[in-house]
Design a protein around this motif. Structure first.
Motif, mmCIF file in Angstrom:
data_model
loop_
_atom_site.group_PDB
_atom_site.id
_atom_site.type_symbol
_atom_site.label_atom_id
_atom_site.label_comp_id
_atom_site.label_asym_id
_atom_site.label_seq_id
_atom_site.Cartn_x
_atom_site.Cartn_y
_atom_site.Cartn_z
ATOM 1 N N PRO A 1 0.781 -1.157 0.041
ATOM 2 C CA PRO A 1 -0.078 0.144 0.055
ATOM 3 C C PRO A 1 0.938 1.449 0.060
ATOM 4 C CG PRO A 1 -0.731 -1.716 1.867
ATOM 5 C CD PRO A 1 0.506 -2.122 1.143
ATOM 6 N N GLU B 1 1.631 3.309 5.212
ATOM 7 C CA GLU B 1 1.837 2.210 6.097
ATOM 8 C C GLU B 1 1.242 2.586 7.438
ATOM 9 O OE1 GLU B 1 3.540 -0.970 5.888
ATOM 10 O OE2 GLU B 1 3.971 -0.825 3.760
ATOM 11 N N ARG B 2 1.271 1.779 8.356
ATOM 12 C CA ARG B 2 1.347 1.938 9.911
ATOM 13 C C ARG B 2 2.186 2.891 10.336
ATOM 14 N NH1 ARG B 2 -2.545 -1.266 12.536
ATOM 15 N NH2 ARG B 2 -1.360 -1.158 14.203
ATOM 16 N N GLU C 1 -6.121 4.487 13.994
ATOM 17 C CA GLU C 1 -4.947 4.057 13.113
ATOM 18 C C GLU C 1 -4.078 5.199 12.649
ATOM 19 O OE1 GLU C 1 -4.579 0.227 10.465
ATOM 20 O OE2 GLU C 1 -5.653 1.960 9.828
ATOM 21 N N LEU D 1 -1.518 6.545 10.382
ATOM 22 C CA LEU D 1 -0.686 6.072 8.910
ATOM 23 C C LEU D 1 0.134 7.220 8.191
ATOM 24 C CD1 LEU D 1 -4.280 4.915 7.399
ATOM 25 C CD2 LEU D 1 -2.462 3.381 8.594
ATOM 26 N N ARG E 1 9.222 -5.045 5.927
ATOM 27 C CA ARG E 1 7.950 -5.285 6.574
ATOM 28 C C ARG E 1 7.078 -6.438 5.760
ATOM 29 N NH1 ARG E 1 3.082 -5.612 4.700
ATOM 30 N NH2 ARG E 1 3.012 -3.529 3.552
ATOM 31 N N MET F 1 6.680 -10.020 7.968
ATOM 32 C CA MET F 1 5.230 -10.351 8.223
ATOM 33 C C MET F 1 4.874 -11.610 7.439
ATOM 34 S SD MET F 1 1.929 -7.754 7.018
ATOM 35 C CE MET F 1 1.000 -8.632 5.676
ATOM 36 N N LYS G 1 1.414 -5.376 10.081
ATOM 37 C CA LYS G 1 0.379 -5.551 9.216
ATOM 38 C C LYS G 1 0.168 -4.397 8.159
ATOM 39 C CE LYS G 1 -3.917 -4.629 10.709
ATOM 40 N NZ LYS G 1 -5.105 -4.703 11.410
ATOM 41 N N ALA G 2 -0.604 -4.792 7.172
ATOM 42 C CA ALA G 2 -0.910 -3.496 6.341
ATOM 43 C C ALA G 2 -2.012 -2.935 6.962
ATOM 44 C CB ALA G 2 -1.100 -4.164 4.981
ATOM 45 N N PRO G 3 -2.132 -1.501 6.704
ATOM 46 C CA PRO G 3 -3.113 -0.807 7.209
ATOM 47 C C PRO G 3 -4.462 -1.360 6.904
ATOM 48 C CG PRO G 3 -1.459 0.625 6.372
ATOM 49 C CD PRO G 3 -1.134 -0.581 5.710
ATOM 50 N N LYS G 4 -5.313 -1.074 7.923
ATOM 51 C CA LYS G 4 -6.904 -1.591 7.837
ATOM 52 C C LYS G 4 -7.471 -1.185 6.268
ATOM 53 C CE LYS G 4 -11.407 -1.312 9.601
ATOM 54 N NZ LYS G 4 -12.310 -0.599 10.627
ATOM 55 N N THR H 1 -6.163 -2.489 3.535
ATOM 56 C CA THR H 1 -5.276 -2.332 2.342
ATOM 57 C C THR H 1 -4.683 -3.793 2.494
ATOM 58 O OG1 THR H 1 -3.557 -1.658 3.491
ATOM 59 C CG2 THR H 1 -4.550 -0.013 2.816
ATOM 60 N N ARG H 2 -4.075 -4.016 1.338
ATOM 61 C CA ARG H 2 -3.209 -5.441 1.287
ATOM 62 C C ARG H 2 -2.226 -5.177 0.405
ATOM 63 N NH1 ARG H 2 -7.308 -7.932 -3.374
ATOM 64 N NH2 ARG H 2 -7.693 -6.154 -4.306
#
Lengths: 516, 516
Positions: free
Chosen positions: A63, A66-67, A91, A93, A105, A109, B25-28, B30-31
């Motif tokens: 994406p 990212e977080r 969240e 971002l 990442r 992951m 993890k990827a943000p909510k 997203t993938r």
């Protein structure tokens, strides 16, 4: 002006801004790409991707944000340049700053232990933008990385090879790849007497030696970074060295340096790297350069960067200087005019990068190195050594555009092969039938969206858009079941029976050399 | 497990999450896309771009974020789904919500009066994500638009044609394109007695008729939108109509409707559109459907949307239902386990879309229409009529992936054509020499990054990654100036003189059918 022209963004009604209440512009530091720029860009991307695939790479996508915690503590001081989003229901971002950290990442992951991947995507840095210098806040990165526990210098040498292949393929002039090793730098600083906690500081000063004189770098070391002048001189002796395999041999016989384990290992690495690169036929492009240090913190082994050489680079430096000077002059006038009124526009002008004296030319067009610890930062239990390279693709676009301008090369924004034209009124359906026939045969075809366009406008459109062929169909041609096939550049026309049209045209198109 | 495998993301060390302090993890919503998904995606994109270019389109690019004011008042209620960035020194920015509004901004800003462009890029919507249904917060859009003052239905019919071409080319089963006209809807509602200010409200109810029974829609009209029941019934009579050109004729002879200028003009448009589409050979794919209304406010003329039909669609609906049910079950268990503890994970589970009963199947895979006023919203002085289409490319990916799964199709993530292997130790340089020779000949080549890999691992790597050929070179082969050329699938081997290798291999590769 031909009202039929659909392609050129230069088709403007008026230049004066009368947009009304909207400030019609792209966000600061970003830009749109028009169709011609896109054609250049796609061409560069295509060549780069071909090289990556030639070496068996796969691709992934992550994406655009990212977080936030994924990005923290990865970029040191530059972290302040990261774009944050508004809090999304708890969240936090941030827009990605590069493709390397999201890649690490992804590896951590998914607990991947090896992959050879490329990734092309936009990254975001809230840097001070400067269009004349090609510095934007949104720009593409183009990365190739090999992750996995492998044997010494095999992935590393392939990365250097790919960098060389790409720079050869884009054909923008000669280039040189500077090579060094983080562990050699560490060892070198150590034997010179630099305290361990100052190695990074000294390293960043040394990295400036490609643009700055030694006396100035020494001054920085002594006065700003409190390095003993004698220590600085010792560093200077090493840092001025550059050469080929013979320099590796020379340093290997340097007894002081070789007692240092880190330096000695690094020299063995470099020896092997040069040997492999010789097999790859790129030894002549390499320059072992002890002043190369690279900015990023995460490198742990071999590092490299490529610079373009040749007359195109000089041409660009000249153009840049001119553009920056013009901009400075325009700004001076604008500020003078405003006479102390702080309008929004003036504030923005003052905000821009004003340094017109330093022209950086093209600079580094590709760079990379080994980073064995990054995945480990995400998961202490994972050890995934990586080595990679990043193509400075925005710089390559700029150089390609300069080349097109200087050499007056023809670039097409569309790929249309044939244009269907009618000389009389009432023939729109006939035109559509022909288009349908050509589309069916997979021939890139356009026609006018006017029901009864003027033949002159139709032919002008072909010439403006460099469409190689036009098919003209009038009442006579319909009656005789033929079409006129016109070569747009020469204006030569021939009559072709309708049932032979696809065949004749396909043969001609096979022989047509693509303009770009 | 073969330690030599570089491609498959399934090569995981362990599935248990022990990432330490980082939430990896990827943000909510997203993938990431892994290499196999990317191969599918690139394949779909390639086909779509080919169609756009077949029709002579150019491409542009705009930044991923826009000035916030550019996006306001464009999306009605959905504006709340826009992602905002943190204030950037006074500049308020938002991630783009679609590609249409940035395109209109680009047209207005550059005062373009005509262009035929495609654009592919990610857009962002803070919608409730639902992976099983393919609803994400970051997703691709794939748009084609024709801007300019042209004659009736010529650009419109080409857009419908392109939609049909793309759906034919991706080869995911039969499809149908529903067509309607905003002005016909307006006229129809008017003659039925809907007050002007309620037309949009009624329109959105009617649009649900593809999934909802008339009695429920009528209830909504009467009870929620205060439409007179008699008026609703009149609407119902029209909205249930669908058909081909004969329906256009039938409505043209409807005297009440034809007195309405708006409706009568729309029927003329549709008549012409069907005529042109007949020439394009896609008449059978079209369905004139009076219940089609499309959600977006900005449409002003012809509107259309394509749906996939056939057994693949049923298969996907089934799979979706299964996935949603499994997810609901897993969530029930997780929530039960947590026994009232509101951990972060549980909150996220509860937060997700829980509606497992409605399975939407595939739904619309492409849509579009005419929007003549959007550029005008940015600049009152500019009149640039537009018509376009958007390919629901994320849905096409999902359908393609379902097809690959159902039909057990082979997909390769890399394009490697040959792998250079050595059966004995100490031959790494020989391997590199062969790789260099093959790369020079533009043959996609890989080898092991281990200095002395086991031959079994090397051949396993070839089979796992579906590499068609392996070249094996040992001490014997070196002495005899030959190589062993192995066809990986059949394991058949032949001996080839080194100087004939490139020629022999190139010939074989020409005959190798690409798996995907």
């Amino acid at each position: 002006k031909n009202d039929n022209s659909q392609q050129q963004p230069s088709q403007k009604k008026s230049k004066k801004d009368e947009a009304g209440k909207f400030l019609l512009k792209a966000p600061k530091g970003t830009r749109d790409f028009d169709p011609l720029q896109m054609a250049v860009r796609d061409n560069v991307f295509k060549k780069i991707i071909e090289c990556f695939q030639l070496h068996g790479a796969v691709t992934i996508d992550t994406p655009v944000f990212e977080r936030k915690e994924i990005l923290t503590q990865k970029y040191g001081e530059d972290s302040k340049l990261i774009y944050d989003l508004n809090d999304q229901a708890g969240e936090l971002l941030s827009l990605r700053y590069d493709l390397t950290v999201p890649f690490a990442r992804y590896l951590a992951m998914n607990r991947l232990i090896n992959i050879k991947r490329y990734q092309i995507g936009k990254v975001y840095r809230r840097d001070q933008p400067c269009a004349a210098r090609g510095r934007y806040r949104e720009f593409y990165q183009c990365d190739f990385d090999i992750a996995g526990v492998y044997d010494k210098m095999l992935p590393d040498s392939e990365c250097v090879k790919i960098m060389a292949d790409i720079l050869t393929k884009v054909d923008l002039g000669d280039f040189q790849i500077k090579i060094n090793h983080r562990k050699l730098l560490d060892g070198m600083f150590e034997v010179c007497g630099v305290p361990k906690d100052k190695i990074r500081l000294v390293s960043s000063s040394i990295d400036k030696l490609d643009k700055t004189e030694w006396t100035d770098v020494k001054k920085e070391l002594v006065e700003e970074k409190s390095i003993d002048p004698e220590v600085a001189d010792k560093i200077g002796e090493y840092a001025k060295l550059s050469g080929g395999m013979e320099l590796i041999d020379q340093l290997k016989s340097d007894e002081v340096l070789n007692k240092n384990k880190s330096a000695s290992e690094a020299l063995d690495d470099l020896d092997l790297l040069f040997k492999y690169c010789a097999i790859f036929g790129i030894k002549d492009k390499l320059l072992f350069d002890l002043s190369l240090a690279r900015g990023l913190d995460y490198y742990t082994g071999v590092i490299y960067e490529a610079i373009l050489k040749g007359d195109l680079v000089d041409y660009i430096a000249e153009q840049q200087k001119k553009a920056l000077a013009e901009k400075a002059a325009a700004r001076a006038v604008a500020i003078e005019k405003a006479k102390g009124k702080k309008t929004k526009e003036i504030l923005e002008l003052e905000d821009e990068d004003a340094d017109v004296n330093v022209s950086s030319g093209v600079g580094t067009v590709a760079a990379g190195g080994r980073y064995d610890e990054l995945v480990n930062m995400f998961d202490k239990k994972q050890n995934v050594p990586c080595v990679g390279l990043s193509i400075g693709v925005e710089r390559l676009f700029a150089v390609m555009e300069a080349k097109i301008k200087r050499d007056n090369l023809k670039v097409r924004a569309c790929e249309t092969e044939v244009y269907v034209a009618t000389p009389q009124k009432g023939l729109v359906e006939e035109r559509l039938r022909l288009c349908q026939m050509l589309w069916e045969a997979n021939i890139k075809t356009e026609h006018s969206y006017k029901a009864n366009p003027k033949i002159l406008h139709q032919l002008q459109y072909c010439e403006e858009n460099k469409i190689p062929y036009a098919i003209i169909i009038g009442q006579d041609e319909i009656e005789n079941r033929v079409v006129k096939l016109r070569e747009v550049a020469s204006r030569a026309e021939e009559t072709v029976p309708r049932e032979k049209l696809i065949e004749t045209l396909s043969e001609k198109l096979l022989k047509t050399i693509k303009t770009y």
